[in-house]
Every structure is written in C-alpha cells, then in structure tokens.
Enzyme design. Structure first.
Site, PDB file in Angstrom:
ATOM      1  N   GLY A  45       0.722  -1.160  -0.108  1.00  0.00           N
ATOM      2  CA  GLY A  45       0.112   0.290  -0.039  1.00  0.00           C
ATOM      3  C   GLY A  45       0.971   1.158  -0.053  1.00  0.00           C
ATOM      4  N   GLN A  50       2.888   9.767   1.332  1.00  0.00           N
ATOM      5  CA  GLN A  50       4.239   9.094   1.343  1.00  0.00           C
ATOM      6  C   GLN A  50       4.978   9.753   0.389  1.00  0.00           C
ATOM      7  OE1 GLN A  50       2.454   5.136   2.586  1.00  0.00           O
ATOM      8  NE2 GLN A  50       4.413   5.126   3.315  1.00  0.00           N
ATOM      9  N   CYS A  98       6.227  -0.267   7.076  1.00  0.00           N
ATOM     10  CA  CYS A  98       5.818   0.883   6.192  1.00  0.00           C
ATOM     11  C   CYS A  98       7.086   1.449   5.447  1.00  0.00           C
ATOM     12  CB  CYS A  98       5.402   2.161   7.324  1.00  0.00           C
ATOM     13  SG  CYS A  98       4.794   3.511   6.579  1.00  0.00           S
ATOM     14  N   LEU A  99       6.799   1.807   4.408  1.00  0.00           N
ATOM     15  CA  LEU A  99       7.768   2.114   3.268  1.00  0.00           C
ATOM     16  C   LEU A  99       8.494   3.290   3.808  1.00  0.00           C
ATOM     17  CD1 LEU A  99       6.368   1.538  -0.170  1.00  0.00           C
ATOM     18  CD2 LEU A  99       7.876   0.206   1.232  1.00  0.00           C
ATOM     19  N   HIS A 140      -3.954   0.903   8.110  1.00  0.00           N
ATOM     20  CA  HIS A 140      -2.622   1.550   8.078  1.00  0.00           C
ATOM     21  C   HIS A 140      -2.405   2.692   7.055  1.00  0.00           C
ATOM     22  CE1 HIS A 140       1.982   0.747   7.873  1.00  0.00           C
ATOM     23  NE2 HIS A 140       1.794   1.594   6.899  1.00  0.00           N
ATOM     24  N   GLU A 141      -3.061   2.375   5.896  1.00  0.00           N
ATOM     25  CA  GLU A 141      -3.044   3.378   4.836  1.00  0.00           C
ATOM     26  C   GLU A 141      -3.641   4.537   4.871  1.00  0.00           C
ATOM     27  OE1 GLU A 141      -0.336   3.046   2.722  1.00  0.00           O
ATOM     28  OE2 GLU A 141      -0.165   0.853   3.102  1.00  0.00           O
ATOM     29  N   HIS A 144      -2.484   7.137   7.416  1.00  0.00           N
ATOM     30  CA  HIS A 144      -1.627   7.973   6.720  1.00  0.00           C
ATOM     31  C   HIS A 144      -2.311   9.385   6.137  1.00  0.00           C
ATOM     32  CE1 HIS A 144       2.286   6.208   6.408  1.00  0.00           C
ATOM     33  NE2 HIS A 144       1.781   5.034   6.005  1.00  0.00           N
TER      34      HIS A 144
END
Ligand SMILES: [Zn+2]
Length: 184
Positions: A45, A50, A98-99, A140-141, A144
């Site tokens: 994701g 991000q 997480c990226l 999670h996404e 953000h």
C-alpha cells in the site's frame, strides 16, 4: 514514474490530508505513479502523503499476497477521499512495516472489521464493510491520510526500543532499496 518515498521526519506525514475533486490535476498519472512507486519498493500500500502530497489518495496491491490469500488474486485498487467511519470486531495483533519507516517492523493491534467510504478512480462512491487482511491494510494506509503512522499504535516501551532507528531517519541516514526523501 517512480517517485521518492518520504521518510519519517517529513512534516507532510503528520498532516491531515485533504479530499480532492474530480478536476484534481493529472489524477490518472498520479495514481499510475503511485502504483509504480509502490511496486518498485515491494509495498502492499502507498498513501499520497508518502510521496509528499497531502491529499486523500491511496493505492493498495494485495495480489502479491495471493499465494497465501487466494481471495486477493488481481487485487489492485485506488481509493480516493477514503474515510473510516467505524472500527469494530476483535482486536488482532500482526506485524506491520511501512515504506516511510524503513527497517522497522512492529506488532500492531487493530480491529478486524471496518466500515469505510471512498470513491474509486471514476469518482463513484462506495460504502463497504471490510474484514480480514484488507481491513488491516486499509487502516494502516488511511491512517496516513490523518497524519498517523503505525508506530503511533505501539507501546511506549517498544517506541523506546526503536528510538535509535527513528533518530537515524531524522538525521537523514536511513537506508533502503528504494529512493527516499529524508529530512536532511
Ligand atoms: Zn505506511
């Protein structure tokens, strides 16, 4: 086009992202670039903050997990103006990464069932009740989009344990296999 991924310490990751309208410039291209950036970094994701944009756009690809979760075969979707209205169900712990937090993996407790509303790429509105792994990825996404990261959900003790890694990111010295935009 592969875009650099903004890393912990970048203020945009702590901003509440705005809804967009259908005339948002180059939306199709933005979504394509987000998919490409996520795929290149082996993520499941990616949220627009991000890549430095405080707007409510998210891409999710669960096809990569379809060996373990056959129900997610060919699952690649973009979510626009996504909001979670209700989180319910049993709290389940699972390790997340997480990226924007390279090298950190921690167990996070989340509700197993959510009520979400969002628009698809054509600005058609959807209201869904989602369970299982997708419910976790969405939480999670979509976090953000509200300026939250998964480390906000871990205990003070665990947070203490990863402090060194976070400080490395704040110094702009994190490493990963993909292009990043760090604070320094
Ligand atoms: Zn993330």
């Amino acid at each position: 086009m592969i875009l650099p991924i903004y890393v912990y310490g970048q203020p945009v990751l702590r901003q509440v992202a705005e809804d967009i309208t259908p005339d948002y410039p180059n939306l199709k291209e933005l979504i394509e670039n987000m998919f490409e950036t996520m795929d290149h970094a082996d993520g499941v994701g990616l949220a627009a903050p991000q890549i430095g944009l405080p707007v409510r756009v998210v891409v999710i690809n669960l096809d990569v997990l379809s060996e373990d979760y056959p129900e997610y075969k060919d699952f690649r979707k973009a979510y626009i103006n996504a909001h979670i209205d209700v989180v319910e169900g049993d709290e389940v712990s699972m390790e997340e990464g997480c990226l924007s937090l390279p090298g950190i993996h921690e167990s996070v407790k989340r509700g197993s069932k959510i009520h979400v509303r969002y628009m698809d790429e054509n600005f058609v509105e959807h209201n869904e009740v989602v369970e299982g792994f997708l419910a976790r990825v969405m939480q999670h996404e979509f976090d953000h989009l509200d300026g939250k990261m998964f480390i906000d959900h871990i205990s003070p003790l665990r947070k203490q344990m990863i402090k060194g890694k976070l400080n490395t990111m704040l110094k702009g010295k994190a490493r990963s296999s993909y292009k990043m935009k760090q604070v320094k």
